[in-house]
Design an enzyme around this catalytic site. Sequence first.
Site, PDB file in Angstrom:
ATOM      1  N   ASN A 224       0.898  -1.209  -0.002  1.00  0.00           N
ATOM      2  CA  ASN A 224      -0.017  -0.024  -0.258  1.00  0.00           C
ATOM      3  C   ASN A 224       1.007   1.351  -0.180  1.00  0.00           C
ATOM      4  O   ASN A 224       2.061   1.031  -0.135  1.00  0.00           O
ATOM      5  CB  ASN A 224      -1.084   0.088   1.319  1.00  0.00           C
ATOM      6  CG  ASN A 224      -0.429  -0.017   2.621  1.00  0.00           C
ATOM      7  OD1 ASN A 224       0.600   0.933   2.754  1.00  0.00           O
ATOM      8  ND2 ASN A 224      -0.406  -1.313   3.221  1.00  0.00           N
ATOM      9  N   ALA A 289       1.324   1.299  11.658  1.00  0.00           N
ATOM     10  CA  ALA A 289       1.937   0.551  10.332  1.00  0.00           C
ATOM     11  C   ALA A 289       0.201   0.286   9.614  1.00  0.00           C
ATOM     12  O   ALA A 289      -0.821   0.192  10.032  1.00  0.00           O
ATOM     13  CB  ALA A 289       2.275  -0.786  10.718  1.00  0.00           C
ATOM     14  N   LYS A 303       8.277 -17.416 -10.647  1.00  0.00           N
ATOM     15  CA  LYS A 303       7.642 -16.322 -11.135  1.00  0.00           C
ATOM     16  C   LYS A 303       6.208 -16.820 -12.099  1.00  0.00           C
ATOM     17  O   LYS A 303       6.667 -17.745 -12.743  1.00  0.00           O
ATOM     18  CB  LYS A 303       8.670 -15.403 -12.235  1.00  0.00           C
ATOM     19  CG  LYS A 303       7.840 -14.241 -12.600  1.00  0.00           C
ATOM     20  CD  LYS A 303       9.004 -13.515 -13.460  1.00  0.00           C
ATOM     21  CE  LYS A 303       8.338 -12.354 -14.333  1.00  0.00           C
ATOM     22  NZ  LYS A 303       8.690 -11.736 -15.387  1.00  0.00           N
ATOM     23  N   ASP A 320      -4.826  -9.384  13.198  1.00  0.00           N
ATOM     24  CA  ASP A 320      -4.879  -8.050  13.420  1.00  0.00           C
ATOM     25  C   ASP A 320      -3.894  -7.888  14.833  1.00  0.00           C
ATOM     26  O   ASP A 320      -4.067  -8.223  15.634  1.00  0.00           O
ATOM     27  CB  ASP A 320      -6.483  -7.669  13.974  1.00  0.00           C
ATOM     28  CG  ASP A 320      -6.227  -6.208  14.023  1.00  0.00           C
ATOM     29  OD1 ASP A 320      -5.716  -5.435  14.695  1.00  0.00           O
ATOM     30  OD2 ASP A 320      -7.213  -5.556  13.253  1.00  0.00           O
ATOM     31  N   LYS A 351     -13.596   1.836  15.576  1.00  0.00           N
ATOM     32  CA  LYS A 351     -12.415   1.053  15.856  1.00  0.00           C
ATOM     33  C   LYS A 351     -11.669   0.830  17.234  1.00  0.00           C
ATOM     34  O   LYS A 351     -11.083  -0.198  17.701  1.00  0.00           O
ATOM     35  CB  LYS A 351     -10.908   1.779  14.704  1.00  0.00           C
ATOM     36  CG  LYS A 351     -11.233   1.021  13.364  1.00  0.00           C
ATOM     37  CD  LYS A 351     -10.162   1.386  12.355  1.00  0.00           C
ATOM     38  CE  LYS A 351     -10.922   0.961  10.921  1.00  0.00           C
ATOM     39  NZ  LYS A 351     -10.075   1.550   9.732  1.00  0.00           N
TER      40      LYS A 351
HETATM   41  N1  CTP Z   1      -3.819  -3.166  12.152  1.00  0.00           N
HETATM   42  C1  CTP Z   1      -3.075  -4.078  12.818  1.00  0.00           C
HETATM   43  N2  CTP Z   1      -3.072  -5.336  12.184  1.00  0.00           N
HETATM   44  C2  CTP Z   1      -3.931  -5.435  10.963  1.00  0.00           C
HETATM   45  C3  CTP Z   1      -4.390  -4.511  10.385  1.00  0.00           C
HETATM   46  C4  CTP Z   1      -4.610  -3.338  10.992  1.00  0.00           C
HETATM   47  O1  CTP Z   1      -2.422  -3.932  13.938  1.00  0.00           O
HETATM   48  N3  CTP Z   1      -3.784  -6.767  10.290  1.00  0.00           N
HETATM   49  C5  CTP Z   1      -3.705  -1.902  12.760  1.00  0.00           C
HETATM   50  C6  CTP Z   1      -3.199  -0.571  12.430  1.00  0.00           C
HETATM   51  O2  CTP Z   1      -1.967  -0.666  12.631  1.00  0.00           O
HETATM   52  C7  CTP Z   1      -3.902   0.355  12.663  1.00  0.00           C
HETATM   53  C8  CTP Z   1      -5.249   0.001  12.969  1.00  0.00           C
HETATM   54  O3  CTP Z   1      -5.130  -1.372  12.946  1.00  0.00           O
HETATM   55  O4  CTP Z   1      -3.317   0.906  13.859  1.00  0.00           O
HETATM   56  C9  CTP Z   1      -6.378   0.274  11.743  1.00  0.00           C
HETATM   57  O5  CTP Z   1      -5.874  -0.181  10.551  1.00  0.00           O
HETATM   58  P1  CTP Z   1      -6.969   0.049   9.385  1.00  0.00           P
HETATM   59  O6  CTP Z   1      -6.023  -0.631   7.956  1.00  0.00           O
HETATM   60  O7  CTP Z   1      -7.297   1.508   9.190  1.00  0.00           O
HETATM   61  O8  CTP Z   1      -8.258  -0.740  10.011  1.00  0.00           O
HETATM   62  P2  CTP Z   1      -8.528  -2.057   9.617  1.00  0.00           P
HETATM   63  O9  CTP Z   1      -8.485  -2.832  10.981  1.00  0.00           O
HETATM   64  O10 CTP Z   1      -7.536  -2.905   8.444  1.00  0.00           O
HETATM   65  O11 CTP Z   1      -9.976  -1.923   9.133  1.00  0.00           O
HETATM   66  P3  CTP Z   1     -10.462  -1.493   7.593  1.00  0.00           P
HETATM   67  O12 CTP Z   1      -9.343  -1.866   6.557  1.00  0.00           O
HETATM   68  O13 CTP Z   1     -11.717  -2.403   7.471  1.00  0.00           O
HETATM   69  O14 CTP Z   1     -10.644  -0.078   7.772  1.00  0.00           O
END
Ligand code: CTP
Length: 420
Positions: A224, A289, A303, A320, A351
């Site tokens: 990303n 992150a 590949k 997560d 969240k």
């Molecule tokens: N995060 C994490 N581990 C993951 C995904 C997210 O620790 N596998 C953490 C990120 O570091 C951030 C928070 O969760 O602090 C929110 O991340 P975000 O990408 O905005 O949210 P998601 O939980 O991925 O939800 P969505 O993509 O549905 O908005």
Amino acid sequence: MAPRIDPSLPFPPLADLHHKHILLGVTGGIAAYKTAEIVRGLRRAGAEVRVAMTPAAGRFVQPLTFEALSGHPVAHDMFAPGTESAMGHIHLARWADAILVAPASADFMARVSLGLADDLLATLCLAAEAPLFMAPAMNRAMWRHPATCAHAAALAGRGVALLGPDEGDQACGETGPGRMREPAQLVLDLAHALAGGGLLSGLRVLISAGPTREPIDPVRFISNRSSGKMGYALAAAARDAGADVALVSGPVTLEPPAAVEAVRVETAAEMFDAVMARAGWADIYVGTAAVADYAPAEAETAKIKKHADRLDLALNRTRDILHSVAALPDKPFVVGFAAETDEVEAHARTKLEAKGADMVAANAVGSGAPGGFDRDENALFVCWRGGECRLPLAPKTEIAHRLVRLIAERYYAENTDQDP
Ligand code: CTP
């Protein structure tokens, strides 16, 4: 008591200088205009500030500027009528808990090194028994000149603390060592040296930053737009606030801040392991992150060739990290980040609950958003149970300082028995 914090202040330092008397000396150099910021920073940190200028400094900045900012008359003329009866130079020298000369020109360093007392500031430096700090600022060749080196060594040998100079672009158009250290950093340096300490002194802060890369095959990956800038700025700000900092980072082009334990990882699974291994050590965890939510079920070992017209990739949910840290029995204070394209505040609150975090800092991303991914600026909506705060658009380094203050306040509010 927990340090009281007003995150709406323009650039709150992370330092505590309450009840300290700081005599700020200004000498003749182009960096003298930045000294105004030092006066403001020192006062915001709680210090009482008096300013003394050399005659050359007055060619760059008017004494009135420092008088307005410090709230006191500026001492600049050794023989001005009335000066000795108002606050004479010996009295001023005794009043000071510390003297900071910023900028300190090559000429001024030479004069103090030789013990000359031919203007008011040099006299004060000689008469004071308080610790003396100097922030050198000059052209890089002047800084490297053997005469300046000898004077700097003599001053350091006598216990004068030299803060800087830093490397970088110079007013003369050259690049190299000789830039005056940034005002906010000088305020922090002084606070640490005077043992006022930082807001997070004695605490351990774990930060995750940057994107993750999920391999599809040996040459391709899913990732990303995260640059890691926010997380790296937070790591530097937490370190400046006196914390021990560990930074677990996905692939970015940034250099880790000095004096921070940097751990490089690539995938979400590696980041999970690196963070969980340190979560028990940390008092505070900040997940900046942008962790991939899905990773290819299996990375091909060779590949992938483009034989088919269509290719379906099977993806599995990653674990997560934030939620897992927040679920630990002896969890640290957990701060999550949320990057949202819409309904920023509502998603941030959702969240906060869904992840069991103590605080969530959310920002708008996507086209039209002023800050966020790969930008140098950011604006944050920060919420916790029972409160919220908006940090308006500012450089990420500044936002990081404000957020660290907010985190410190909430951390101490929830750990009242751990007030510094
Ligand atoms: N995060 C994490 N581990 C993951 C995904 C997210 O620790 N596998 C953490 C990120 O570091 C951030 C928070 O969760 O602090 C929110 O991340 P975000 O990408 O905005 O949210 P998601 O939980 O991925 O939800 P969505 O993509 O549905 O908005």
